[in-house]
Design a protein around this motif. Sequence first.
Motif, PDB file in Angstrom:
ATOM      1  N   ALA A  29      -2.003   6.968  -9.710  1.00 17.01           N
ATOM      2  CA  ALA A  29      -1.847   6.802  -7.776  1.00 17.01           C
ATOM      3  C   ALA A  29      -2.355   5.486  -7.396  1.00 17.01           C
ATOM      4  O   ALA A  29      -2.910   4.412  -6.425  1.00 17.01           O
ATOM      5  CB  ALA A  29      -1.697   7.642  -7.935  1.00 17.01           C
ATOM      6  N   PHE A  31      -4.177   3.002  -9.036  1.00 12.62           N
ATOM      7  CA  PHE A  31      -3.692   1.976  -9.176  1.00 12.62           C
ATOM      8  C   PHE A  31      -3.319   0.835  -7.716  1.00 12.62           C
ATOM      9  O   PHE A  31      -3.697  -0.078  -7.713  1.00 12.62           O
ATOM     10  CB  PHE A  31      -3.264   1.971 -10.476  1.00 12.62           C
ATOM     11  N   GLY A  32      -2.176   1.516  -7.599  1.00  6.55           N
ATOM     12  CA  GLY A  32      -0.809   1.460  -6.853  1.00  6.55           C
ATOM     13  C   GLY A  32      -1.455   1.429  -5.366  1.00  6.55           C
ATOM     14  O   GLY A  32      -1.689   0.036  -4.920  1.00  6.55           O
ATOM     15  N   VAL A  33      -2.301   2.011  -4.774  1.00  9.64           N
ATOM     16  CA  VAL A  33      -2.253   2.298  -3.402  1.00  9.64           C
ATOM     17  C   VAL A  33      -4.669   1.217  -3.125  1.00  9.64           C
ATOM     18  O   VAL A  33      -4.111   0.141  -2.289  1.00  9.64           O
ATOM     19  CB  VAL A  33      -3.352   3.246  -3.044  1.00  9.64           C
ATOM     20  N   PHE A  35      -4.331  -1.666  -4.886  1.00  7.60           N
ATOM     21  CA  PHE A  35      -3.730  -2.743  -5.132  1.00  7.60           C
ATOM     22  C   PHE A  35      -2.668  -3.786  -3.901  1.00  7.60           C
ATOM     23  O   PHE A  35      -3.310  -4.479  -3.377  1.00  7.60           O
ATOM     24  CB  PHE A  35      -1.810  -3.044  -6.379  1.00  7.60           C
ATOM     25  N   VAL A  36      -2.358  -2.358  -2.969  1.00 12.32           N
ATOM     26  CA  VAL A  36      -1.808  -2.246  -1.613  1.00 12.32           C
ATOM     27  C   VAL A  36      -3.235  -3.061  -0.406  1.00 12.32           C
ATOM     28  O   VAL A  36      -3.470  -3.622   0.034  1.00 12.32           O
ATOM     29  CB  VAL A  36      -1.185  -1.661  -1.889  1.00 12.32           C
ATOM     30  N   LEU A  38      -6.250  -4.014  -1.949  1.00 11.31           N
ATOM     31  CA  LEU A  38      -6.781  -5.050  -1.925  1.00 11.31           C
ATOM     32  C   LEU A  38      -5.735  -6.586  -1.605  1.00 11.31           C
ATOM     33  O   LEU A  38      -6.371  -7.604  -0.864  1.00 11.31           O
ATOM     34  CB  LEU A  38      -6.796  -5.628  -3.607  1.00 11.31           C
ATOM     35  N   PHE A  39      -4.357  -6.616  -1.101  1.00 20.64           N
ATOM     36  CA  PHE A  39      -4.109  -7.448  -0.803  1.00 20.64           C
ATOM     37  C   PHE A  39      -2.549  -7.030  -0.053  1.00 20.64           C
ATOM     38  O   PHE A  39      -2.211  -8.089   0.799  1.00 20.64           O
ATOM     39  CB  PHE A  39      -2.549  -7.858  -2.236  1.00 20.64           C
ATOM     40  N   PHE A  40      -3.497  -6.103   1.008  1.00 15.17           N
ATOM     41  CA  PHE A  40      -2.956  -6.338   2.281  1.00 15.17           C
ATOM     42  C   PHE A  40      -3.809  -4.922   3.604  1.00 15.17           C
ATOM     43  O   PHE A  40      -4.036  -5.946   4.610  1.00 15.17           O
ATOM     44  CB  PHE A  40      -1.140  -4.664   1.948  1.00 15.17           C
ATOM     45  N   ILE A  41      -3.687  -3.970   2.228  1.00 18.39           N
ATOM     46  CA  ILE A  41      -4.591  -2.935   3.708  1.00 18.39           C
ATOM     47  C   ILE A  41      -6.007  -3.885   4.683  1.00 18.39           C
ATOM     48  O   ILE A  41      -6.179  -4.706   5.348  1.00 18.39           O
ATOM     49  CB  ILE A  41      -5.098  -1.758   3.300  1.00 18.39           C
ATOM     50  N   VAL A  42      -7.246  -4.168   3.484  1.00 15.98           N
ATOM     51  CA  VAL A  42      -8.344  -5.041   3.152  1.00 15.98           C
ATOM     52  C   VAL A  42      -7.988  -6.516   4.434  1.00 15.98           C
ATOM     53  O   VAL A  42      -8.419  -7.312   5.337  1.00 15.98           O
ATOM     54  CB  VAL A  42      -9.098  -5.487   2.396  1.00 15.98           C
ATOM     55  N   PRO A  43      -6.642  -7.813   3.667  1.00 20.19           N
ATOM     56  CA  PRO A  43      -6.393  -8.516   4.938  1.00 20.19           C
ATOM     57  C   PRO A  43      -6.013  -8.083   6.019  1.00 20.19           C
ATOM     58  O   PRO A  43      -6.332  -9.070   6.901  1.00 20.19           O
ATOM     59  CB  PRO A  43      -5.218  -9.663   4.542  1.00 20.19           C
ATOM     60  N   ILE A  44      -5.450  -6.778   6.570  1.00 19.39           N
ATOM     61  CA  ILE A  44      -5.019  -6.593   8.129  1.00 19.39           C
ATOM     62  C   ILE A  44      -6.470  -6.322   8.287  1.00 19.39           C
ATOM     63  O   ILE A  44      -6.932  -6.683   9.602  1.00 19.39           O
ATOM     64  CB  ILE A  44      -4.099  -6.212   8.191  1.00 19.39           C
ATOM     65  N   LEU A  47      -8.331  -8.989  10.060  1.00 23.36           N
ATOM     66  CA  LEU A  47      -7.661  -9.454  11.327  1.00 23.36           C
ATOM     67  C   LEU A  47      -9.162  -9.170  12.387  1.00 23.36           C
ATOM     68  O   LEU A  47      -9.051  -9.570  13.291  1.00 23.36           O
ATOM     69  CB  LEU A  47      -6.675  -9.379  11.831  1.00 23.36           C
TER      70      LEU A  47
ATOM     71  N   VAL B  69       3.391  -2.853 -10.805  1.00 27.33           N
ATOM     72  CA  VAL B  69       2.812  -1.756 -10.390  1.00 27.33           C
ATOM     73  C   VAL B  69       3.532  -0.357  -9.428  1.00 27.33           C
ATOM     74  O   VAL B  69       3.156   0.176  -9.013  1.00 27.33           O
ATOM     75  CB  VAL B  69       2.429  -3.262  -8.770  1.00 27.33           C
ATOM     76  N   ALA B  73       2.725   2.905  -9.571  1.00 29.02           N
ATOM     77  CA  ALA B  73       1.863   4.131  -8.521  1.00 29.02           C
ATOM     78  C   ALA B  73       3.053   5.284  -8.509  1.00 29.02           C
ATOM     79  O   ALA B  73       2.579   6.070  -7.607  1.00 29.02           O
ATOM     80  CB  ALA B  73       2.189   2.874  -7.302  1.00 29.02           C
ATOM     81  N   GLY B  76       2.127   8.062 -11.007  1.00 30.42           N
ATOM     82  CA  GLY B  76       0.549   8.163 -10.476  1.00 30.42           C
ATOM     83  C   GLY B  76       0.943   9.843  -9.377  1.00 30.42           C
ATOM     84  O   GLY B  76       0.628  10.571  -9.340  1.00 30.42           O
ATOM     85  N   PHE B  77       1.425   9.051  -8.402  1.00 23.44           N
ATOM     86  CA  PHE B  77       2.245  10.015  -6.722  1.00 23.44           C
ATOM     87  C   PHE B  77       2.656  11.413  -7.705  1.00 23.44           C
ATOM     88  O   PHE B  77       2.706  12.136  -6.484  1.00 23.44           O
ATOM     89  CB  PHE B  77       2.221   9.342  -5.792  1.00 23.44           C
ATOM     90  N   MET B  92       1.644   2.742   0.498  1.00 21.02           N
ATOM     91  CA  MET B  92       2.390   2.178   0.161  1.00 21.02           C
ATOM     92  C   MET B  92       3.395   1.762   0.793  1.00 21.02           C
ATOM     93  O   MET B  92       4.188   0.517   0.384  1.00 21.02           O
ATOM     94  CB  MET B  92       2.870   3.139  -0.897  1.00 21.02           C
ATOM     95  N   ALA B 106      -2.822 -12.544   8.319  1.00 19.23           N
ATOM     96  CA  ALA B 106      -3.417 -11.848   7.513  1.00 19.23           C
ATOM     97  C   ALA B 106      -3.585 -12.054   5.834  1.00 19.23           C
ATOM     98  O   ALA B 106      -4.830 -12.872   5.411  1.00 19.23           O
ATOM     99  CB  ALA B 106      -3.187 -10.502   7.586  1.00 19.23           C
ATOM    100  N   TYR B 110      -7.287 -14.579   4.219  1.00 19.29           N
ATOM    101  CA  TYR B 110      -7.435 -13.859   3.323  1.00 19.29           C
ATOM    102  C   TYR B 110      -8.202 -14.493   2.210  1.00 19.29           C
ATOM    103  O   TYR B 110      -8.473 -14.545   1.133  1.00 19.29           O
ATOM    104  CB  TYR B 110      -7.167 -12.619   2.946  1.00 19.29           C
ATOM    105  N   VAL B 129       3.226  -7.473  -2.241  1.00 23.26           N
ATOM    106  CA  VAL B 129       3.253  -6.352  -1.633  1.00 23.26           C
ATOM    107  C   VAL B 129       4.464  -6.385  -0.871  1.00 23.26           C
ATOM    108  O   VAL B 129       4.552  -5.467  -0.232  1.00 23.26           O
ATOM    109  CB  VAL B 129       1.966  -7.268  -0.645  1.00 23.26           C
TER     110      VAL B 129
END
Lengths: 287, 246
Positions: A29, A31-33, A35-36, A38-44, A47, B69, B73, B76-77, B92, B106, B110, B129
């Motif tokens: 889990a 790993f999934g979070v 990934f999101v 690193l490639f989504f939440i951090v970039p957003i 901003l 991926v 996930a 795992g969940f 997610m 964004a 990045y 993503v």
Amino acid sequence: MSVQRSGLNGLTHLIGDRLEGRVSNRHLAGFGVGFVGLFFIVPIALLVPESLHLGSATPFESYRRVTNGIYVNAFVRSFLYGALTTVVTLALAYLLSYFLVFSSDRVRLGMTLIVVPLWIAYIVRYFGILLFLSPAGPFADLTGIEPELLFTTPAVIIGLANVYLPFAVLPIYNSLNAIDGALIDASRVLGADKWRTLGKVVFPLSLPGLVAAGLIVFILAAGSFLGPAVLGGPKQTMIANVIAQSFLENFNIQFASALAVVYTVLLVGLLLVFNTVFDLQEVLGNI
Amino acid sequence: MVTVVFGFLLLPVVIVVLTSFTTQSFPAIPQEGVSLTWYAELLADQKLLDALTVSLIVATASAVLSAIVGTIAAVGFVRGEFPYKEQISTAMLLPIIISPVITGIALVRYFSTVGLSSGYPALVLGHTVLSLPYVFLLVRSELLTFDQDLERASRILGADPVTTFRHVTGPIISPAILAGGFIAFVVSFGEFTATQFLISPDTSTVPVVIYTMLRTGLTPTINALSVVLIVVMLLLALSSRQLSSS
């Protein structure tokens, strides 16, 4: 004692042995979070610093510009068009779902026809509506009537409702389909007519699906770029168009980021207000 | 009434297909005969063919990546136990909630900060993503209806977790993984809003080309290209159905 095995079986076994006890479901889990993240939440999230004029005397310069009338209008339009689209889409979706559940014996065919557009790119579907509404388009060719809708608000709403309709049908259909037929029979036997049964029995029971559908349509429609870009004129610009324009045409990354941050905060705020009435977790689980 | 709503839903696509066979230079319903002129035009245009290649490569790569991926996930969940599991799993789904225009700017900012070039890497990661939530939701709901005793039996009989996944869990949830992969392909193949920020000069995708053509004036080549897009996507939809049901 470990048995030697060859090929893929041996390999999975080897990997499995190595990982045994070291990698838990929690890691998967994570790993999934991750990934999101690193490639989504951090970039957003980045901003936010991007939108500030850090190190200058006026760090909130871009935010002050956001409060300018034309941008406020774009925000209002986004949420207003989002709401209008939601109302239109829910009405159409309810009609389709009700028909499929209660009066059609060709549910599979109907469902297929509704789902097929989901597999077709948005841009193609907006293009189809553009052709339809064009003054010299096929519709005008065939009927002799020149539609005067293109580049107006109704054109944008029609486009958005068309594109998001399938998203609304699925949850509404599921909740209508889950209604116990005995409840409807009971209502009829007790003397309620069709409309009263719909209002007092069917509609309340389908509310979870309707709320889920409304939520997803509103979120997608309010943030739409292509709808207003293809079908709207300068007076129908929604916030996504303003953000794209400041980024791609004016190269103003700070201002685009400020708009994005304000929009996201407003949307999340709305969702939290919504959460006080309906449980967001439950609604999302419905989708 | 219901027929009208079905018409509303489907006619735009039908119109795009019909008007691609026109003999006129504007998308019109063919009245004096059908022609494939605009498809020939399409085949002669190297830029359009390049865009089609890019779209296919990016969609395939991001479908594979998000299937992997998303499945990890979801396992795992569903199988893991930890505090705030439900709340964390909402993360997610964020890529659906945030407007793709925001995702686009964004990501492009990045990626340039971390030194990842726009073009293929940016497109594949961005599309992964964006399609991840769909794979996650599909595989998750499959796992929730799954008899966990089968996994326990496998573990008790001495199989390690990876072998259990390969021989027990994997085969049972593979239709969902496959369907998720197909949906990811279609999401990527049709994505425009975030994509417009992530392309480089030689990695335009088909929707980006269609959008540019729409801006410069309507010619039936747009229709022909749209029809190619529709055909690829529907073939995928059909094969996903076929494979999932077998």
